[in-house]
Structure formats: C-alpha cells, structure tokens
Motif scaffolding. Structure first.
Motif, mmCIF file in Angstrom:
data_model
loop_
_atom_site.group_PDB
_atom_site.id
_atom_site.type_symbol
_atom_site.label_atom_id
_atom_site.label_comp_id
_atom_site.label_asym_id
_atom_site.label_seq_id
_atom_site.Cartn_x
_atom_site.Cartn_y
_atom_site.Cartn_z
ATOM 1 N N ILE A 270 0.839 -1.207 0.000
ATOM 2 C CA ILE A 270 0.000 0.000 0.000
ATOM 3 C C ILE A 270 0.869 1.250 0.000
ATOM 4 C CG2 ILE A 270 -1.631 1.335 1.414
ATOM 5 C CD1 ILE A 270 -2.814 -1.472 2.258
ATOM 6 N N ASP B 276 -7.958 2.759 -4.188
ATOM 7 C CA ASP B 276 -8.581 2.197 -2.991
ATOM 8 C C ASP B 276 -8.591 3.196 -1.838
ATOM 9 O OD1 ASP B 276 -9.574 -0.378 -3.545
ATOM 10 O OD2 ASP B 276 -7.567 -1.233 -3.460
ATOM 11 N N PHE C 176 -6.220 3.644 0.340
ATOM 12 C CA PHE C 176 -5.606 3.029 1.521
ATOM 13 C C PHE C 176 -4.261 3.639 1.893
ATOM 14 C CE2 PHE C 176 -7.711 -1.317 0.422
ATOM 15 C CZ PHE C 176 -8.920 -0.860 0.893
ATOM 16 N N MET D 157 -5.391 8.412 3.661
ATOM 17 C CA MET D 157 -6.073 8.244 4.950
ATOM 18 C C MET D 157 -5.819 9.450 5.849
ATOM 19 S SD MET D 157 -7.805 5.365 5.178
ATOM 20 C CE MET D 157 -7.794 4.811 6.877
ATOM 21 N N CYS E 115 -11.301 5.869 0.546
ATOM 22 C CA CYS E 115 -11.500 4.414 0.591
ATOM 23 C C CYS E 115 -12.823 4.072 -0.085
ATOM 24 C CB CYS E 115 -11.505 3.917 2.028
ATOM 25 S SG CYS E 115 -9.919 4.125 2.847
ATOM 26 N N ASN F 228 -8.886 -0.824 8.760
ATOM 27 C CA ASN F 228 -8.373 0.333 8.014
ATOM 28 C C ASN F 228 -9.058 0.483 6.665
ATOM 29 O OD1 ASN F 228 -6.591 1.071 10.008
ATOM 30 N ND2 ASN F 228 -4.854 0.031 9.094
ATOM 31 N N HIS F 229 -9.782 -0.537 6.229
ATOM 32 C CA HIS F 229 -10.393 -0.494 4.906
ATOM 33 C C HIS F 229 -11.853 -0.097 4.925
ATOM 34 C CE1 HIS F 229 -7.071 -3.598 4.109
ATOM 35 N NE2 HIS F 229 -6.617 -2.380 3.952
#
Length: 186
Positions: A112, A122, A124, A129, A141, A170-171
């Motif tokens: 990542i 994504d 991520f 983030m 995300c 975290n996703h």
C-alpha cells in the motif's frame, strides 16, 4: 424515531457507472484522455479473481483502459513492489488497485505504501487516509465512500445524527467513521 429506508445498491451502482461512462466520454472528447486502471491480483483466491474480473469488465464498460496484472501466488514482495513501481511510472495508468488479501510472504502495508498516492484508487495509502483524518480528503476508501454516496442519494441529513460503526478495519470501519464525522455525525 427510526428511519428505515431500503437502498437499492445494485440500481445505485448501475446509475453511478452510467454517470462515470458519460464523464469518461467527455474527458476523451474534451482532452483526449482515456483513464486507465491497473488491477493487480496476486495468487489464486477465487473471490479475488471474481472481484478483479468484475472491476476489469466495469472499467471497460465505462470506456476506460483496463490494465489487469495477474501474478502467481509465489510472487515475492520485491517482485510485486517492482510491478507497482512500473505502474506508478506508466502514464497510461491513472489508478492502481492491488487486490487484498495478499499471500503470506507479502506485507500488505509495504505494498500500500508503494502505490503512488495520486493513483491509489482504494484510498488506503497513509497519505490519503491522513488527508481524510484532517478533513481534507483526496482519494477516498472505496467501500466507505460508496456508503456515503448511497446515503447522499437518499438525502441523508447527517448533522446531529448519532452513528455506531461495528469494526475498526483500516479499509472500512475507520475510514467510514472519519467520513461520517466529516459529514457532521457524532
């Protein structure tokens, strides 16, 4: 008082894909740009194969370039990172998605971290983030952002709503919490 509304996720997704296709056509016509998505799959996880196959199909249906990359399950972390470096440098690739889970020999955090944050579809990467956490989102995300788009679609009024998120991944869990806070929930 409870507000129980059913959201037709399939219908919403179909409409969203149609809108993306229109915007992709406009991008091509106005600027000669064909967006490209590289979906990287490592190993033989059946569910991951279905997910990536669907992403590739939907990418093409939206008028974009699909650059799928399938690597064997014994791929080393160094080889995967090298493949990501090539995709980062490829100007035809505007977005990179590395399908999780990855085989045991590969550290997903390193993977990542290796993705160019501007190509991290994504959302991520720690940069993306972190931007969400400081209320300055960039790429978001996918699943939490999709939830927010569906809630927006039914005209959800967020300010003052009390929400509960089950799970802190975290996703999904953490970024959804941040999205709801950003929207005004407590």
């Amino acid at each position: 008082m409870s507000d129980n509304r059913i959201i037709d996720g399939k219908a919403f997704a179909a409409g969203l894909r149609e809108r993306v296709a229109v915007e992709t056509d406009r991008l091509k016509a106005d600027h000669g740009i064909v967006p490209g998505l590289a979906a990287v799959l490592v190993g033989e996880d059946p569910a991951s194969h279905v997910y990536v196959r669907n992403k590739n199909r939907q990418t093409v249906e939206a008028g974009m370039l699909s650059l799928g990359e399938a690597l064997p399950g014994d791929t080393t972390q160094a080889d995967l990172l090298a493949a990501i470096d090539k995709l980062n440098a490829n100007p035809a690739v505007n977005g990179i998605l590395v399908q999780l889970p990855l085989p045991r020999q590969i550290d997903p955090n390193s993977v990542i971290d290796a993705i160019d944050p501007t190509k991290d579809v994504d959302g991520f990467h720690p940069y993306n983030m972190g931007r969400l956490a400081i209320r300055r989102p960039a790429l978001r995300c996918c699943t939490p952002w999709g939830v927010m788009q569906m809630l927006d679609h039914i005209n959800t009024k967020y300010h003052g709503l009390e929400t509960t998120i089950i799970g802190a991944s975290n996703h999904v869990g953490r970024p959804l919490t941040l999205e709801l806070l950003l929207a005004g929930c407590t």
